[in-house]
Motif scaffolding. Structure first.
Motif: not given
Length: 80
Positions: A31-35
């Motif tokens: 997934a791209d976003d750490p959140e």
């Protein structure tokens, strides 16, 4: 013979679940976003990070392989 068959089933199930946990961990890690990664890891893997889930999956797979080897040894000894 009953316990050998059950042991064989346990080894295969553990191997499949370990591989599935590793695969889902790699998917979450991509997934791209750490959140988003943190939220997906908590929701789908039950761990704080995807790396932790991958490590656990590999440990389960190692256990399954070792248990499968023990089942093969028990099967060869029971045929004597």
């Amino acid at each position: 013979m009953f316990f050998i068959r059950i042991g064989n089933v346990v080894a295969w199930v553990a191997l499949i679940f370990g591989a599935l946990r590793v695969a889902i961990g790699v998917f979450v890690a991509s997934a791209d976003d750490p959140e988003t990664r943190a939220r997906m890891a908590a929701r789908y893997l039950g761990s704080s990070t995807s790396g932790e889930a991958i490590d656990q999956g590999i440990l389960v797979m190692v256990f399954a392989i070792a248990f499968g080897i023990l089942v093969k040894i028990a099967r060869s000894l029971s045929k004597r």
